[in-house]
Design a protein around this motif. Structure first.
Motif: not given
Length: 341
Positions: A253, A278, A281-284, A286, A296-298, A303
């Motif tokens: 991340q 936040m 979660r599966d977020i790479t 911000i 945010a990029r998932l 995806q």
């Protein structure tokens, strides 16, 4: 009268002549005394007027004696032998005074320095000890010691008893800086302290990377202090374009902070994470570079979950859609790998 006439014939031969008395002469008339003129002569008047000038008085009292003294000294020093003898005598006198025991330095005491800094400081002495204190320029020695990266301040003084005291304040490493030339320790101001061979040498210090990161070290330390709740997940900060920071966390991340107001933006992300989780979660990525707008990029799994819900083909590792059979095969392979693990 008989007594007055010595030639009288009536007197006997036994008579005595009367004494001759001269009539006093009349004194000559005396010449009148000549009175002296009290006024000075023309030359004396001009000399007195000249002596009233301050410049002339200084010239007569100081200039002429000084000129005569310099002329005599110049004539005396015109001989090379006399000059050499005079110089030798002066040098000998100065040497005897400077090397008296009261002016000798016998040892050096160093406080507050590590072994490496202490060795470097002793090597910087201009003369080996014991030596005269006149041969040790404390100000120049202080300037040389301050050129050592690990030294922040030094107090040099000669104590009674012939002791050269050095109280050293070393820089405290606060952060590691990784750059293309290696890894270096920096203090809280971004000043270089020392070089290290690998990250594990000081694993207790945070890591910053990128060109120009050393110049923005105080800002990086402020961001690290603000990232208290997510500090266990923090891997480091990366300087981008020598103008802004990226906060790198575990699981790949990354939080892209803006050029201005980075601390305020990071505090907002941490508040959102505490309220909504936040970052769990599966977020790479911000992205906070735009003021007042966060993007945010998932991650790939999130995806693909959305694409499956929409009935769209899943994405591969390269980000391109893959065929359904390949996707199911890769999914089953992933499940089998998890079971075997």
């Amino acid at each position: 009268m008989q007594g007055l006439n010595s030639f009288s014939g009536n007197q006997d031969g036994a008579g005595r002549p009367a004494p001759v008395r001269h009539a006093p002469s009349r004194p000559l008339p005396s010449k009148p005394a000549v009175r002296k003129d009290p006024a000075p002569s023309r030359l004396a008047y001009r000399l007195n007027r000249m002596m009233l000038r301050p410049l002339i008085r200084r010239l007569v009292r100081i200039g002429i004696p000084a000129f005569l003294a310099m002329m005599v000294a110049g004539i005396w020093l015109s001989d090379e032998t006399r000059r050499a003898n005079l110089q030798g005598g002066i040098d000998g006198l100065i040497d005897r005074i400077q090397h008296r025991d009261a002016f000798m330095v016998h040892r050096m005491e160093i406080e507050g320095a590590s072994a490496v800094v202490e060795g470097g400081l002793r090597a910087m002495l201009p003369v080996p000890l014991p030596a005269s204190s006149f041969d040790i320029d404390l100000e120049k020695l202080r300037e040389r010691v301050l050129k050592l990266d690990a030294v922040e301040a030094v107090d040099l003084r000669i104590k009674p008893g012939g002791v050269l005291s050095a109280v050293v304040t070393e820089r405290v490493p606060a952060v590691l800086w990784r750059h293309p030339r290696g890894i270096e320790l920096l203090d809280k101001t971004g000043h270089r302290v020392a070089s290290v061979t690998e990250r594990d040498v000081r694993g207790d210090l945070p890591l910053i990377a990128g060109e120009g990161a050393d110049k923005a070290a105080p800002e990086a330390l402020a961001l690290i202090d603000a990232a208290g709740p997510i500090l266990p997940r923090l891997r480091g900060l990366e300087r981008i374009g020598e103008r802004r920071w990226d906060l790198v966390l575990d699981r790949g991340q990354r939080i892209k902070l803006p050029e201005d107001g980075a601390l305020r933006a990071l505090e907002g992300v941490i508040a959102s994470n505490q309220a909504q989780g936040m970052l769990d979660r599966d977020i790479t990525v911000i992205d906070l570079r735009e003021d007042g707008r966060a993007t945010a990029r998932l991650g790939l799994e999130a995806q693909n979950g959305i694409r499956r819900a929409r009935g769209e083909p899943e994405l591969g590792v390269d980000g391109k859609p893959v065929a359904p059979a390949t996707a199911s095969g890769s999914a089953s392979k992933t499940k089998n790998t998890k079971k075997s693990g």
